[in-house]
Design a protein around this motif. Structure first.
Motif, short mmCIF file in Angstrom:
data_model
loop_
_atom_site.label_atom_id
_atom_site.label_comp_id
_atom_site.label_asym_id
_atom_site.label_seq_id
_atom_site.Cartn_x
_atom_site.Cartn_y
_atom_site.Cartn_z
N SER A 129 0.82 -1.21 0.00
CA SER A 129 0.00 0.00 0.00
C SER A 129 0.85 1.26 0.00
O SER A 129 0.33 2.36 -0.15
N SER A 130 2.18 1.10 0.14
CA SER A 130 3.04 2.28 0.28
C SER A 130 3.58 2.81 -1.04
O SER A 130 4.06 3.94 -1.09
N SER A 131 3.51 2.03 -2.10
CA SER A 131 4.06 2.45 -3.39
C SER A 131 2.97 2.47 -4.44
O SER A 131 2.08 1.62 -4.43
N PRO A 132 3.02 3.42 -5.39
CA PRO A 132 2.05 3.40 -6.49
C PRO A 132 2.25 2.14 -7.34
O PRO A 132 3.38 1.69 -7.54
N ILE A 133 1.15 1.61 -7.84
CA ILE A 133 1.19 0.36 -8.61
C ILE A 133 1.29 0.68 -10.09
O ILE A 133 0.52 1.47 -10.63
N ALA A 134 2.22 0.02 -10.76
CA ALA A 134 2.35 0.10 -12.21
C ALA A 134 2.19 -1.30 -12.79
O ALA A 134 2.92 -2.22 -12.40
N VAL A 135 1.24 -1.48 -13.69
CA VAL A 135 1.02 -2.75 -14.36
C VAL A 135 1.68 -2.68 -15.73
O VAL A 135 1.44 -1.75 -16.49
N VAL A 136 2.50 -3.66 -16.03
CA VAL A 136 3.17 -3.74 -17.33
C VAL A 136 2.79 -5.06 -17.98
O VAL A 136 3.09 -6.13 -17.44
N THR A 137 2.14 -5.00 -19.14
CA THR A 137 1.80 -6.24 -19.84
C THR A 137 2.95 -6.61 -20.79
O THR A 137 3.77 -5.78 -21.16
N GLY A 138 2.99 -7.89 -21.15
CA GLY A 138 4.10 -8.35 -21.99
C GLY A 138 5.43 -8.17 -21.32
O GLY A 138 6.44 -7.86 -21.95
N ALA A 139 5.46 -8.39 -19.98
CA ALA A 139 6.64 -8.04 -19.19
C ALA A 139 7.67 -9.15 -19.11
O ALA A 139 8.68 -9.00 -18.43
N SER A 140 7.47 -10.25 -19.81
CA SER A 140 8.39 -11.38 -19.68
C SER A 140 9.68 -11.21 -20.47
O SER A 140 10.63 -11.96 -20.26
N SER A 141 9.75 -10.25 -21.39
CA SER A 141 10.96 -10.06 -22.18
C SER A 141 10.93 -8.69 -22.84
O SER A 141 9.94 -7.96 -22.77
N GLY A 142 12.04 -8.34 -23.48
CA GLY A 142 12.11 -7.15 -24.33
C GLY A 142 11.73 -5.86 -23.64
O GLY A 142 12.13 -5.58 -22.51
N ILE A 143 10.95 -5.05 -24.35
CA ILE A 143 10.56 -3.73 -23.85
C ILE A 143 9.78 -3.85 -22.55
O ILE A 143 9.95 -3.04 -21.63
N GLY A 144 8.93 -4.85 -22.44
CA GLY A 144 8.14 -5.01 -21.23
C GLY A 144 9.00 -5.27 -20.01
O GLY A 144 8.80 -4.66 -18.95
N ALA A 145 9.97 -6.17 -20.13
CA ALA A 145 10.86 -6.47 -19.01
C ALA A 145 11.71 -5.25 -18.65
O ALA A 145 11.90 -4.93 -17.47
N ALA A 146 12.22 -4.55 -19.67
CA ALA A 146 13.03 -3.36 -19.42
C ALA A 146 12.20 -2.27 -18.74
O ALA A 146 12.68 -1.57 -17.84
N THR A 147 10.96 -2.13 -19.15
CA THR A 147 10.07 -1.14 -18.55
C THR A 147 9.76 -1.49 -17.10
O THR A 147 9.74 -0.62 -16.23
N ALA A 148 9.53 -2.76 -16.83
CA ALA A 148 9.28 -3.20 -15.46
C ALA A 148 10.47 -2.85 -14.57
O ALA A 148 10.31 -2.32 -13.46
N ARG A 149 11.67 -3.13 -15.06
CA ARG A 149 12.88 -2.82 -14.27
C ARG A 149 12.99 -1.32 -14.01
O ARG A 149 13.31 -0.89 -12.90
N ARG A 150 12.75 -0.53 -15.06
CA ARG A 150 12.92 0.92 -14.92
C ARG A 150 11.88 1.52 -13.99
O ARG A 150 12.19 2.37 -13.15
N LEU A 151 10.63 1.07 -14.09
CA LEU A 151 9.60 1.62 -13.22
C LEU A 151 9.82 1.21 -11.77
O LEU A 151 9.54 1.98 -10.85
N ALA A 152 10.33 0.00 -11.56
CA ALA A 152 10.68 -0.40 -10.20
C ALA A 152 11.75 0.52 -9.63
O ALA A 152 11.70 0.93 -8.47
N ALA A 153 12.73 0.87 -10.47
CA ALA A 153 13.79 1.77 -10.04
C ALA A 153 13.27 3.17 -9.75
O ALA A 153 13.86 3.91 -8.95
N GLU A 154 12.14 3.52 -10.39
CA GLU A 154 11.54 4.84 -10.18
C GLU A 154 10.63 4.87 -8.95
O GLU A 154 10.04 5.91 -8.64
N GLY A 155 10.50 3.75 -8.26
CA GLY A 155 9.71 3.74 -7.03
C GLY A 155 8.33 3.14 -7.13
O GLY A 155 7.58 3.13 -6.14
N PHE A 156 7.97 2.62 -8.29
CA PHE A 156 6.68 1.96 -8.44
C PHE A 156 6.79 0.51 -7.97
O PHE A 156 7.85 -0.12 -8.09
N HIS A 157 5.68 -0.01 -7.45
CA HIS A 157 5.60 -1.46 -7.29
C HIS A 157 5.00 -2.00 -8.58
O HIS A 157 3.88 -1.66 -8.95
N VAL A 158 5.75 -2.82 -9.27
CA VAL A 158 5.36 -3.27 -10.61
C VAL A 158 4.63 -4.61 -10.52
O VAL A 158 5.10 -5.55 -9.86
#
Length: 259
Positions: free
Chosen positions: A14-43
């Motif tokens: 409940s402490s972090s904003p939630i970001a949902v990333v579809t197609g997150a198993s590889s490529g752009i989706g996986a890279a986006t998940a990593r970057r948003l986690a680094a930005e403070g989102f719970h992915v």
């Protein structure tokens, strides 16, 4: 794919904003998940290949979620598991084949529309209430320069991405006055481990030829940077459209190659 109905809904922080990333198993989706986690989102990293999601989740502290964007039940399970959502990145998509219209594989066309267009609509529709419950939201649709330009052999993919672009523009009009931002990110040539390989049905030589002689195609992290930029702007700033190409690419059909 693991049946979402058989798995308990994950407990999200409940402490972090939630970001949902579809197609997150590889490529752009996986890279986006990593970057948003680094930005403070719970992915919430969502895709069909749960084994890959679990590995990614363990690396970045994300929540893996089995998702097929073409399946109503699967998407409904995602919506139930995510009661509040700050960001949705509709990344699941892809291209199949490079046939001229006269030789079109309609099965490929159907699949591209189902995933790129209807998949984005299905997930957006399901998660918009979660954004409104959160009090604000941001829908990011990963499209393509093929959603703005056409090229020979690319009609099916371009038609799907043009449709996804139209949905994005329409959604922005329809949600005007609501606290939901809408961004389209349209990449050009991005070299990932799977995009061209899937497009050419596993033909590694043909897939590699797509990038042959191109000094520096984009990589997945370049697009993840753009997603992060858009979603971290002040709440009153809406980045409508970002078109990103490598310097070697002037258009889908015009690419400088050294060989």
């Amino acid at each position: 794919m693991t049946n979402p109905d058989s798995a308990p809904a994950p407990t999200l922080p409940s402490s972090s904003p939630i970001a949902v990333v579809t197609g997150a198993s590889s490529g752009i989706g996986a890279a986006t998940a990593r970057r948003l986690a680094a930005e403070g989102f719970h992915v919430v990293a969502a895709a069909r290949r749960v084994d890959r999601l679990e590995k990614l989740a363990s690396e970045i502290g994300a929540t893996p979620f089995p998702l097929d964007v073409t399946d109503d039940t699967s998407v409904a399970a995602l919506a139930e598991a995510v009661p509040e959502c700050a960001v949705l990145v509709n990344n699941a998509g892809g291209a199949l084949g490079l046939d001229p219209v006269a030789e079109a594989d309609l099965g490929h066309w159907q699949r591209m529309f189902d995933v790129n267009v209807l998949g984005s609509v299905r997930v957006t529709k399901a998660l918009l209430p979660a954004m409104l419950r959160y009090g604000r939201g941001h829908v990011v649709n990963i499209t393509s320069i093929a959603g703005h330009l056409v090229y020979e052999g690319g009609a099916g993919y371009a038609a799907a991405k043009h449709a996804q672009h139209a949905v994005t523009e329409t959604l922005r009009l329809e949600l005007n006055g609501q606290p939901v931002r809408i961004t389209e990110i349209a990449p050009g040539m991005v070299k990932t481990e799977e995009f061209s390989l899937i497009r050419f049905d596993g033909d590694a030589e043909r897939a590699e030829a797509t990038y042959r002689g191109v000094a520096a195609p984009l990589v997945a992290e370049d697009i993840a940077d753009c997603v992060a930029f858009a979603v971290t702007r002040p709440a009153h700033v809406d980045v409508d459209l970002m078109v990103i190409k490598p310097i070697a690419q002037a258009a889908p059909h015009k690419v400088h190659r050294t060989v």
